[in-house]
Design an enzyme around this catalytic site. Structure first.
Site, PDB file in Angstrom:
ATOM      1  N   HIS A  38      30.245   0.053 -52.877  1.00  0.00           N
ATOM      2  CA  HIS A  38      31.345  -0.498 -52.089  1.00  0.00           C
ATOM      3  C   HIS A  38      32.511   0.470 -51.966  1.00  0.00           C
ATOM      4  CE1 HIS A  38      30.874  -5.029 -51.411  1.00  0.00           C
ATOM      5  NE2 HIS A  38      29.672  -4.583 -51.741  1.00  0.00           N
ATOM      6  N   GLU A 107      27.989  -3.787 -44.697  1.00  0.00           N
ATOM      7  CA  GLU A 107      29.014  -4.792 -44.428  1.00  0.00           C
ATOM      8  C   GLU A 107      30.234  -4.115 -43.821  1.00  0.00           C
ATOM      9  OE1 GLU A 107      28.369  -4.491 -47.994  1.00  0.00           O
ATOM     10  OE2 GLU A 107      26.681  -5.884 -48.045  1.00  0.00           O
TER      11      GLU A 107
END
Length: 328
Positions: A38, A107
């Site tokens: 992330h 994402e």
């Protein structure tokens, strides 16, 4: 034989802490470890997002036995697929063959940082398909030139290749992604215990002449704590984003967006979907849905950085005993 893993959850812990937890998780008896990749945490309350590949390099040297996965890396926007191929090959050397490259379509939360427009689901899957093809070509060690619909590679070659080839596991969620990625991947990653999805993956591989029975890797959040109320509060504070489902989670671009989208999620709502508290049997029951659906590898996310050391010291070993007895 079902394998059970520990999640290096980069959204909730700093890099040095993650390496320390990785060592403790291996000592506690976990079979493998997966790392999220992330740039942002899901919620500001989680508070971290170190570079997963640096962490995994350190973990590869600090551990000896556990298999390692990215869970998952998006090789289409924040990273060019040629760069992903290079770092995956390097990590496999450092890990002495224990690494599997987990890939997914990404994402918006993490990929928007490079300033590109967030594509539609269909476009993201097309980009991922082409990226996997490029990575596969580079894993051969040959000189690669590529001019595709989404990517270009100009005279690239990997100079350091591992003795054990890097295998690829791909995250899918529906019929279209199964048809696209089953022939290109070695293993399946899925985030829900969906037996129909698992069966479709095996069928799609057999239809192309590939081995049907491959590893199926899942993940489930848990919030173990000796105090159930504290566990519920922590899960609500740091993991209520999970209630949105992946169709929503893949599109929101910021932690503020996730905070707003989950403002009406109550602690009791989170407790209904995530096992919270000291009851190990409740965790086993929740995890059992995955092996019943055909998952071979199931990674646990213990929610909350502040709870990791106690979980690994007190709960992990007896929980693994219970899980293995129930699954096998």
């Amino acid at each position: 034989m079902t394998r059970f893993g520990y999640t290096l959850f980069t959204e909730q812990s700093g890099p040095k802490e993650l390496v320390r937890y990785a060592v403790s998780a291996e000592q506690a008896g976990f079979d493998f470890e997966v790392s999220s990749d992330h740039y942002f945490p899901w919620l500001s309350a989680q508070g971290h997002a170190p570079y997963a590949w640096s962490v995994l390099g350190a973990v590869a040297h600090a551990t000896e036995r556990v298999e390692l996965f990215t869970y998952v890396t998006c090789p289409t926007m924040r990273y060019h697929p040629a760069v992903v191929a290079q770092k995956a090959a390097t990590l496999q050397i450092l890990a002495d063959g224990r690494f599997t490259l987990g890939l997914g379509s990404g994402e918006n939360l993490n990929e928007h940082v490079v300033g590109k427009r967030w594509p539609t689901v269909a476009r993201r899957q097309e980009m991922l398909r082409e990226a996997i093809q490029i990575i596969r070509e580079l894993f051969t060690g040959d000189l690669v030139d590529w001019k595709g619909e989404y990517f270009e590679v100009d005279s690239a070659r990997l100079w350091d290749l591992p003795d054990t080839p890097v295998q690829i596991a791909t995250a899918v969620s529906g019929e279209r992604s199964v048809e696209t990625f089953a022939p290109l991947s070695d293993h399946l990653i899925a985030v829900e215990p969906n037996k129909d999805l698992v069966d479709a993956w095996h069928d799609a591989r057999r239809a192309t002449g590939l081995p049907g029975d491959v590893r199926v890797v899942g993940q489930i959040p848990v919030c173990w704590d000796t105090d159930k109320d504290a566990a519920v509060r922590r899960a609500h504070d740091q993991f209520r984003w999970f209630s949105g489902g992946w169709a929503v989670n893949s599109d929101l671009p910021t932690t503020a967006g996730f905070d707003g989208a989950t403002q009406y999620v109550r602690p009791e709502d989170v407790a209904e979907s995530i096992p919270c508290g000291p009851d190990l049997d409740a965790i086993v029951e929740a995890v059992s849905k995955y092996w019943a659906a055909g998952f071979t590898d199931i990674a646990l996310v213990q929610i909350g950085d502040e709870s990791q050391e106690q979980f690994l010291k007190e709960a992990a070993a007896p929980l693994l005993d219970k899980l293995r007895t129930a699954a096998n």
